[in-house]
Design a protein around this motif. Structure first.
Motif, PDB file in Angstrom:
ATOM      1  N   ALA A   1       0.448 -22.801  41.841  1.00 36.70           N
ATOM      2  CA  ALA A   1       1.170 -24.003  42.234  1.00 36.70           C
ATOM      3  C   ALA A   1       2.570 -23.672  42.744  1.00 36.70           C
ATOM      4  N   ILE A   2       3.272 -22.801  42.047  1.00 34.84           N
ATOM      5  CA  ILE A   2       4.625 -22.427  42.478  1.00 34.84           C
ATOM      6  C   ILE A   2       4.568 -21.618  43.773  1.00 34.84           C
TER       7      ILE A   2
ATOM      8  N   SER B   1      -4.160 -24.141  32.263  1.00 33.34           N
ATOM      9  CA  SER B   1      -3.111 -24.745  33.082  1.00 33.34           C
ATOM     10  C   SER B   1      -2.002 -23.742  33.385  1.00 33.34           C
ATOM     11  N   ALA B   2      -1.684 -22.890  32.410  1.00 34.64           N
ATOM     12  CA  ALA B   2      -0.637 -21.884  32.609  1.00 34.64           C
ATOM     13  C   ALA B   2      -1.048 -20.873  33.672  1.00 34.64           C
ATOM     14  N   LEU B   3      -2.329 -20.515  33.698  1.00 37.27           N
ATOM     15  CA  LEU B   3      -2.803 -19.551  34.684  1.00 37.27           C
ATOM     16  C   LEU B   3      -2.742 -20.111  36.104  1.00 37.27           C
ATOM     17  N   LEU B   4      -2.792 -21.440  36.233  1.00 34.49           N
ATOM     18  CA  LEU B   4      -2.712 -22.068  37.548  1.00 34.49           C
ATOM     19  C   LEU B   4      -1.272 -22.241  38.023  1.00 34.49           C
ATOM     20  N   THR B   5      -0.322 -22.049  37.119  1.00 38.70           N
ATOM     21  CA  THR B   5       1.080 -22.277  37.474  1.00 38.70           C
ATOM     22  C   THR B   5       1.578 -21.371  38.590  1.00 38.70           C
TER      23      THR B   5
ATOM     24  N   SER C   1       7.329 -18.742  37.028  1.00 40.40           N
ATOM     25  CA  SER C   1       6.251 -19.416  36.298  1.00 40.40           C
ATOM     26  C   SER C   1       6.442 -19.295  34.799  1.00 40.40           C
ATOM     27  N   ALA C   2       6.910 -18.134  34.339  1.00 37.63           N
ATOM     28  CA  ALA C   2       7.102 -17.916  32.903  1.00 37.63           C
ATOM     29  C   ALA C   2       8.103 -18.919  32.336  1.00 37.63           C
ATOM     30  N   TRP C   3       9.234 -19.073  33.009  1.00 38.45           N
ATOM     31  CA  TRP C   3      10.250 -20.013  32.525  1.00 38.45           C
ATOM     32  C   TRP C   3       9.825 -21.453  32.754  1.00 38.45           C
ATOM     33  N   PHE C   4       9.085 -21.690  33.823  1.00 40.81           N
ATOM     34  CA  PHE C   4       8.587 -23.038  34.095  1.00 40.81           C
ATOM     35  C   PHE C   4       7.654 -23.498  32.983  1.00 40.81           C
TER      36      PHE C   4
ATOM     37  N   LEU D   1      -0.723 -29.965  39.875  1.00 37.44           N
ATOM     38  CA  LEU D   1      -1.681 -28.974  39.400  1.00 37.44           C
ATOM     39  C   LEU D   1      -1.113 -28.185  38.227  1.00 37.44           C
ATOM     40  N   ALA D   2       0.201 -27.957  38.262  1.00 35.83           N
ATOM     41  CA  ALA D   2       0.853 -27.170  37.218  1.00 35.83           C
ATOM     42  C   ALA D   2       1.231 -28.002  36.000  1.00 35.83           C
ATOM     43  N   VAL D   3       1.630 -29.263  36.204  1.00 36.20           N
ATOM     44  CA  VAL D   3       2.164 -30.052  35.088  1.00 36.20           C
ATOM     45  C   VAL D   3       1.329 -31.282  34.764  1.00 36.20           C
ATOM     46  N   GLY D   4       0.397 -31.648  35.645  1.00 39.01           N
ATOM     47  CA  GLY D   4      -0.337 -32.898  35.465  1.00 39.01           C
ATOM     48  C   GLY D   4      -1.080 -32.986  34.143  1.00 39.01           C
TER      49      GLY D   4
END
Length: 240
Positions: free
Chosen positions: A78-79, A71-75, A202-205, A105-108
């Protein structure tokens, strides 16, 4: 034994031990023993062996780390869609629905997993099930924190090292030597230069999503403890 003396307890076959292999199996064991505790069974936390505690921890760690890493790799994708760097569904100017889809996609997965885990974290009343949940949740938290650290460091490494100005210029020179059309190289360079701040975002998200993800089941477990105190005080549940 008369009918009034019976208890609503699910017996465990002799010699059978709890060894969860996956998240659903671990939650099933928790639910089963939660029902036993509500039925009047006195199950102390010492009944859960060290090996079983580690198995619950491992299941929680594995389920949150591997899936969370994907999921982190998709962030960044998404952003990138939300900030209009990446077209979605072939549209360079995404609609609100497209951006909402990219956000999910990022948080679901993290939010869905957190809510599902929050449900499991309410299934305790005695020390036995509480110990199961603590070890399972401990593994989930450890896996999530490790995922967030790796993603945070990895995205910063991409921004400051891999996509540094010097490396991007070297990459452009290699493309020139490979006889890639100049316009294509300039376009790719400009897009990547504008896009790379997405990795910092993305890192902070991911850090923020991880905090929320951990908070959901933790708060649920605290609320369940308040519920249990009320049940015990009202005499509806008896625990040692």
């Amino acid at each position: 034994m008369g009918k009034d003396d019976s208890t609503d307890i699910m017996p465990m076959p002799a010699g059978q031990e709890i060894h969860p292999k996956g998240l659903l199996e671990a939650i099933s064991f928790i639910e089963q023993n939660f029902s036993n505790e509500l039925g009047g069974a006195i199950l102390k936390d010492t009944f859960l062996t060290t090996k079983q505690r580690l198995e619950f921890f491992e299941v929680g760690f594995r389920s949150s780390f591997l899936s969370g890493l994907i999921s982190a790799l998709l962030t960044p994708v998404a952003i990138g869609v939300v900030e209009r760097y990446i077209p979605i569904f072939g549209d360079a100017d995404p609609s609100r629905f497209d951006m909402a889809f990219a956000f999910l996609l990022a948080v679901g997965y993290s939010l869905g997993f957190g809510i599902f885990l929050a449900y499991a974290c309410t299934k305790f009343v005695g020390g036995y099930t509480r110990s199961m949940i603590r070890n399972l949740l401990g593994g989930v938290v450890a896996g999530s924190v490790l995922k967030a650290i790796l993603a945070f460091l990895g995205f910063h490494f991409i921004y400051f090292v891999l996509l540094s100005d010097a490396n991007m210029q070297k990459g452009a020179q290699l493309l020139y030597r490979a006889r890639i059309p100049r316009n294509a190289v300039v376009t790719a360079y400009s897009w990547l230069y504008d896009f790379k701040p997405v990795f910092l975002t993305s890192a902070w998200f991911i850090v923020g999503v991880t905090v929320v993800f951990i908070a959901i089941p933790t708060i649920s477990m605290l609320l369940a403890r308040i519920r249990n105190r009320k049940l015990i005080k009202a005499g509806l549940v008896h625990v040692e």
